[in-house]
Design an enzyme around this catalytic site. Sequence first.
Site, PDB file in Angstrom:
ATOM      1  CG  HIS A 123      -2.815   5.151  -0.362  1.00 17.44           C
ATOM      2  ND1 HIS A 123      -2.758   5.962   0.745  1.00 17.44           N
ATOM      3  CD2 HIS A 123      -3.657   4.131  -0.047  1.00 17.44           C
ATOM      4  CE1 HIS A 123      -3.545   5.467   1.692  1.00 17.44           C
ATOM      5  NE2 HIS A 123      -4.101   4.358   1.240  1.00 17.44           N
ATOM      6  N   PRO A 124       0.379   3.788  -3.183  1.00 13.31           N
ATOM      7  CG  PRO A 124       0.270   1.490  -3.629  1.00 13.31           C
ATOM      8  CD  PRO A 124      -0.029   2.508  -2.562  1.00 13.31           C
ATOM      9  CD  GLU A 166      -5.935  -3.472  -0.365  1.00 14.16           C
ATOM     10  OE1 GLU A 166      -6.122  -3.649   0.855  1.00 14.16           O
ATOM     11  OE2 GLU A 166      -5.271  -2.509  -0.804  1.00 14.16           O
TER      12      GLU A 166
END
Length: 174
Positions: free
Chosen positions: A67-68, A87
């Site tokens: 995940h970033p 998001e």
Amino acid sequence: MDISVVNALTYDDFVKIFGNVVEKCPLISAAIWSHRPFKDLADIETHITEFIDSLPDSGKEGILRCHPDLAGRDLQSGTLTHESQEEQSQAGLTTLDSAEILRMYRLNSQYKERFGFPFVICARMNKKADILRQLSDRLQNERALEREQAIEEVKKICSLRLHNIVLSDIQTKL
Ligand code: 2AL
């Protein structure tokens, strides 16, 4: 979209469409392909959840590491996945002022230093103030509890991404 449409997809098309329901983890879609035919969307979600739950701690942490950071380098440089961009934008993270970016950067760095994986939260279900508060609160957790909490957030992100795919016209994704 009817589940029969999903069940009729080739393996390659299935992974193309569902490959990013867990961020940068197409292996998960490739794995649950074995469970076709699916009864419905909930059935797909259940298989994904069971797959994630069956992983050892190192596998769960691997998922988190895909995940970033929120409001991090990928957002600034425009290299987020399409899903993550949407998001983070919905949570208000694309319009932070420089003080907020710095605060987020510092907390994210502390978090990664402490746990060895990035802070993950379902951005669509939180606004920027809640995200900052939870980042600060969860920094106090024990590692095992935090790993489980973060994985529950991954499942929420996955659920919303799955629903998005089903609501959209599947043909446009091929
Ligand atoms: C993310 C992401 O990319 N989308 C989301 O809801 N949360 N990343 C993160 N580190 O929490």
